[in-house]
Design a protein around this motif. Sequence first.
Motif, short mmCIF file in Angstrom:
data_model
loop_
_atom_site.label_atom_id
_atom_site.label_comp_id
_atom_site.label_asym_id
_atom_site.label_seq_id
_atom_site.Cartn_x
_atom_site.Cartn_y
_atom_site.Cartn_z
N MET A 69 0.71 -1.31 0.05
CA MET A 69 0.16 0.17 0.09
C MET A 69 0.78 1.22 -0.04
SD MET A 69 -3.11 0.07 2.85
CE MET A 69 -4.41 -1.36 2.53
N LEU A 70 1.85 1.48 0.70
CA LEU A 70 2.70 2.59 1.06
C LEU A 70 3.58 2.69 -0.17
CD1 LEU A 70 3.49 2.10 5.03
CD2 LEU A 70 2.01 3.87 3.64
N LEU A 71 3.97 1.69 -0.79
CA LEU A 71 4.96 1.63 -1.88
C LEU A 71 4.12 2.32 -3.11
CD1 LEU A 71 6.90 -1.47 -1.82
CD2 LEU A 71 7.80 0.81 -1.07
N ILE A 72 2.77 1.94 -3.18
CA ILE A 72 2.03 2.28 -4.24
C ILE A 72 1.19 3.48 -4.19
CG2 ILE A 72 2.12 -0.11 -5.45
CD1 ILE A 72 -0.99 0.23 -4.82
N HIS A 73 0.97 4.06 -3.03
CA HIS A 73 -0.08 4.96 -2.66
C HIS A 73 0.21 6.26 -3.39
CE1 HIS A 73 2.52 6.78 0.02
NE2 HIS A 73 1.75 7.86 0.42
N ASP A 74 1.09 6.58 -3.62
CA ASP A 74 1.47 7.80 -4.44
C ASP A 74 1.80 7.68 -5.81
OD1 ASP A 74 1.01 9.72 -2.16
OD2 ASP A 74 3.12 9.77 -1.45
N ILE A 75 1.75 6.69 -6.35
CA ILE A 75 1.95 6.56 -7.86
C ILE A 75 1.02 7.54 -8.84
CG2 ILE A 75 1.81 4.94 -9.59
CD1 ILE A 75 3.40 2.75 -8.11
N VAL A 76 -0.21 7.61 -8.37
CA VAL A 76 -1.32 8.52 -9.00
C VAL A 76 -0.76 9.69 -9.13
CG1 VAL A 76 -3.17 6.95 -8.06
CG2 VAL A 76 -2.39 8.97 -6.74
N LYS A 99 -8.10 9.06 -9.13
CA LYS A 99 -8.89 7.69 -9.47
C LYS A 99 -8.41 7.37 -10.92
CE LYS A 99 -13.11 5.77 -9.41
NZ LYS A 99 -14.76 5.86 -9.47
N ASN A 100 -8.70 8.24 -11.82
CA ASN A 100 -8.23 8.11 -13.16
C ASN A 100 -6.63 7.55 -13.46
OD1 ASN A 100 -11.01 8.44 -14.24
ND2 ASN A 100 -10.46 10.51 -14.57
N ALA A 101 -5.72 8.28 -12.59
CA ALA A 101 -4.29 7.95 -12.75
C ALA A 101 -4.28 6.31 -12.10
CB ALA A 101 -3.66 8.99 -11.87
N ALA A 102 -5.05 6.00 -11.15
CA ALA A 102 -4.72 4.70 -10.82
C ALA A 102 -5.13 3.83 -11.67
CB ALA A 102 -5.73 4.43 -9.52
N LEU A 103 -6.21 4.28 -12.55
CA LEU A 103 -6.53 3.12 -13.52
C LEU A 103 -5.71 3.12 -14.65
CD1 LEU A 103 -10.53 4.07 -13.37
CD2 LEU A 103 -9.77 1.86 -12.43
N ARG A 104 -5.31 4.34 -15.03
CA ARG A 104 -4.21 4.27 -16.07
C ARG A 104 -3.05 3.66 -15.75
NH1 ARG A 104 0.32 6.28 -18.21
NH2 ARG A 104 0.51 7.98 -16.30
N ILE A 105 -2.45 3.93 -14.70
CA ILE A 105 -0.99 3.46 -14.55
C ILE A 105 -1.01 2.20 -13.78
CG2 ILE A 105 1.14 3.95 -13.14
CD1 ILE A 105 0.26 6.95 -12.94
N LEU A 122 -7.28 1.70 -3.69
CA LEU A 122 -8.69 2.00 -3.38
C LEU A 122 -8.81 1.77 -1.54
CD1 LEU A 122 -11.23 0.91 -6.03
CD2 LEU A 122 -10.65 3.31 -5.34
N GLU A 123 -8.51 0.86 -1.18
CA GLU A 123 -8.65 0.36 0.15
C GLU A 123 -7.72 1.50 0.98
OE1 GLU A 123 -7.37 -3.54 1.03
OE2 GLU A 123 -7.00 -3.15 3.33
N PHE A 124 -6.74 1.77 0.29
CA PHE A 124 -5.91 2.87 1.19
C PHE A 124 -6.63 4.28 1.35
CE2 PHE A 124 -2.76 6.71 1.30
CZ PHE A 124 -2.21 6.43 2.47
N GLU A 125 -7.24 4.43 0.04
CA GLU A 125 -8.16 5.93 0.04
C GLU A 125 -9.40 5.77 0.90
OE1 GLU A 125 -7.31 8.74 -1.86
OE2 GLU A 125 -5.33 7.65 -1.94
N GLU A 126 -9.80 4.53 0.96
CA GLU A 126 -11.11 4.43 1.88
C GLU A 126 -10.76 4.34 3.43
OE1 GLU A 126 -13.11 1.32 -0.14
OE2 GLU A 126 -13.49 2.29 -1.84
N LYS A 127 -9.56 4.04 3.76
CA LYS A 127 -9.21 3.98 5.38
C LYS A 127 -10.26 3.06 6.32
CE LYS A 127 -6.27 7.96 4.46
NZ LYS A 127 -6.25 7.58 3.30
N THR A 128 -10.74 2.08 5.67
CA THR A 128 -11.59 1.36 6.46
C THR A 128 -11.08 0.30 7.26
OG1 THR A 128 -12.69 0.09 4.66
CG2 THR A 128 -13.84 2.17 5.45
N THR A 129 -10.18 -0.49 6.79
CA THR A 129 -9.33 -1.55 7.10
C THR A 129 -8.22 -1.24 8.00
OG1 THR A 129 -7.68 -1.64 5.26
CG2 THR A 129 -9.80 -2.79 4.85
N PRO A 130 -7.85 -2.12 9.07
CA PRO A 130 -6.68 -1.95 9.85
C PRO A 130 -5.50 -1.22 9.11
CG PRO A 130 -8.15 -3.87 10.59
CD PRO A 130 -8.74 -3.40 9.26
#
Lengths: 199, 199
Positions: A69-76, A99-105, A122-130
Amino acid sequence: MIYSKELKEKMAFISEIEKLKIVYRQNGVFDKSRAENSAEHSWHIALMALVFQEHTIFEKLDILKVIKMLLIHDIVEIDAGDTFLYDTQGKDAAIETEKNAALRIFGLLPTPYKEEFISIWLEFEEKTTPEAQYAASIDALQPLLNHLITAKENENPNKLSKSKVLNKKAFIGTVSNDLWLVAQDLVEESVTKGLYEKY
Amino acid sequence: MIYSKELKEKMAFISEIEKLKIVYRQNGVFDKSRAENSAEHSWHIALMALVFQEHTIFEKLDILKVIKMLLIHDIVEIDAGDTFLYDTQGKDAAIETEKNAALRIFGLLPTPYKEEFISIWLEFEEKTTPEAQYAASIDALQPLLNHLITAKENENPNKLSKSKVLNKKAFIGTVSNDLWLVAQDLVEESVTKGLYEKY
């Protein structure tokens, strides 16, 4: 030379993310020679997540997922740029672009990585899981440390105040008592260094 | 504010590794504005290791260990600096300095991280386990891609030749047929771009 479509797609992704190294953030680096970029920031927080994993309220954490999550979260940000935490309007405007960037990259990758990375992002963005909550708290803690280390004394160009910063970071306390103590300590030290207004 | 010795030691480590962002390598970044640094390089290879993990000769790989290895393997350069792959004398001289750096920097951490990171770093250096061999092959592949993307056409300041590069990278073929094909392809493209002499 010929190699598989799958390998070519992976190489396209790996080549594309080279660009994250030139997405710059608000904070600096140790010798104050330039701004910190999102790739090295991601490296830093992946290591932080590793060594602080037992300091959360959660009984169980999938640490490999947190690190991914942390390695990819800023790729957008390759498409969307980095938005300053305290720029609320900018943050709202960035949602659709990111969101469009996530889908593209992540979409450059073959299955199953494409689906996995989009889902983890998406899980990182929604912040609902531990995992997402812990990852977000580490992502919020690192800039406090980095800012304290790399900023010049008495520089506060955005007129940030202690209360504004603590307010933005308070959710760290819902994930980890220990990390919230650390965060508050970093803010206090930053006030002493003149980086935030005292009230 | 008071927090535990364990947390303080972890923060000392996390603060210290901030400096890896200003350890610069031979290659550049996408817009050719500066050299690549070892922190962002480590981020890049951690992600490469994730998406290429099924392309090795090994039946089983502990991918979390591989990622830890890649995230920490260059931290010793904070004391020792980055040594250019083709500088054989420099590589030999760096061995002792790097070992002392590992003891000093990973030694900032409390148990069990101190022992774990020193042990993983040594494992990477010794390259006898599948994880270390895979990590090393990814660490060797990334600069080929990065160099091809970021170098200016017809720039070959170190007069590198195709055969010299292939010779240094050949061990990738003992870990992964697929990644060795990719490596050879990147070298061919680099020759076409004028980055290596043809013979």
